[in-house]
Design an enzyme around this catalytic site. Sequence first.
Site, mmCIF file in Angstrom:
data_model
loop_
_atom_site.group_PDB
_atom_site.id
_atom_site.type_symbol
_atom_site.label_atom_id
_atom_site.label_comp_id
_atom_site.label_asym_id
_atom_site.label_seq_id
_atom_site.Cartn_x
_atom_site.Cartn_y
_atom_site.Cartn_z
ATOM 1 N N LEU A 105 -9.622 32.918 57.644
ATOM 2 C CA LEU A 105 -9.161 31.572 56.799
ATOM 3 C C LEU A 105 -7.578 31.856 57.019
ATOM 4 O O LEU A 105 -7.213 33.084 56.901
ATOM 5 C CB LEU A 105 -9.815 31.551 55.364
ATOM 6 N N ASP A 106 -6.876 30.807 57.186
ATOM 7 C CA ASP A 106 -5.497 31.025 57.393
ATOM 8 C C ASP A 106 -4.985 31.589 55.977
ATOM 9 O O ASP A 106 -5.500 31.229 54.911
ATOM 10 C CB ASP A 106 -4.771 29.661 57.437
ATOM 11 N N LEU A 107 -3.655 32.165 55.868
ATOM 12 C CA LEU A 107 -3.119 32.433 54.636
ATOM 13 C C LEU A 107 -3.134 31.483 53.582
ATOM 14 O O LEU A 107 -3.432 31.889 52.402
ATOM 15 C CB LEU A 107 -1.650 32.984 54.812
ATOM 16 N N THR A 109 -5.186 28.710 53.322
ATOM 17 C CA THR A 109 -6.367 28.070 53.331
ATOM 18 C C THR A 109 -7.199 29.074 52.211
ATOM 19 O O THR A 109 -7.251 30.184 52.037
ATOM 20 C CB THR A 109 -7.113 27.997 54.474
ATOM 21 N N LYS A 194 -6.531 21.928 60.849
ATOM 22 C CA LYS A 194 -5.248 21.480 60.625
ATOM 23 C C LYS A 194 -4.695 20.690 61.893
ATOM 24 O O LYS A 194 -3.957 19.764 61.699
ATOM 25 C CB LYS A 194 -4.272 22.610 60.186
#
Length: 238
Positions: A105-107, A109, A194
């Site tokens: 998961l993105d930083l 998110t 995104k």
Amino acid sequence: MTLLRLHKYLAQCGVASRRKAETLIAAGRVQVDGQVVSEQGCMVNPESQRITCDGRVVRPMAKLVYILLNKPKGYVTTTHDPQGRPTILTLLPPMRERLFPVGRLDLDTEGALLVTNDGAFAHRVLHPSFHSEKTYEAVVRGAPDAAALQRLACGIVLDDGPTAPCSVKMLTAPSATHSRVRIVLHEGRKRQVKRMLAAIGHPVVSLRRTAYGRLRLDGLVVGKYRFLTADELEKFFL
Ligand code: URA
């Protein structure tokens, strides 16, 4: 002091089935503290004795661990970060098992993240043939209209190719400034949600993964984790 039969210990460690372990012992391939043990029924203490099979030390298999974490923003989903940012492992109890996240998961998110030490499980979950279902809720700028959401649902072209059809639902009454959109994907490309929402002109302000397959966060507070139940594991790939 835990004493147990040698062939049972070999089987517990995954060397062979109990019956095959007896054959290995009979064939003189197993040593205890450097001595070949070829008679059956020998009792051993694995905590204090060195047991080898074909010269290799026999150790207990690591316990397999499956965790659902509600990842907060600001944590990286790697096991080590060269920039010194906190990793998701710091949210979990210290364990002998070497844990790693299943996917990323993105930083910025938050939400459902699986963590395990079972490489075969992770490989199966991430394999494209499993089509694991991931549910996201995004707060986006503006209010996408029905036509824009329909384009997302049918698949749109991103710079790494077209996206597969997915399910898209507006969760709030459209407001002028921000709205909340649910997207259910079966793909797992980098920054996919995104990029998809940016492509229709509604950049993501914040993103949360609310479910991974049938595993839902429900009451799990951000930053907390829980172990999967045997039932959840059994049903995971159904
Ligand atoms: N899609 C994104 O854009 N970011 C994530 O972290 C996960 C899915």
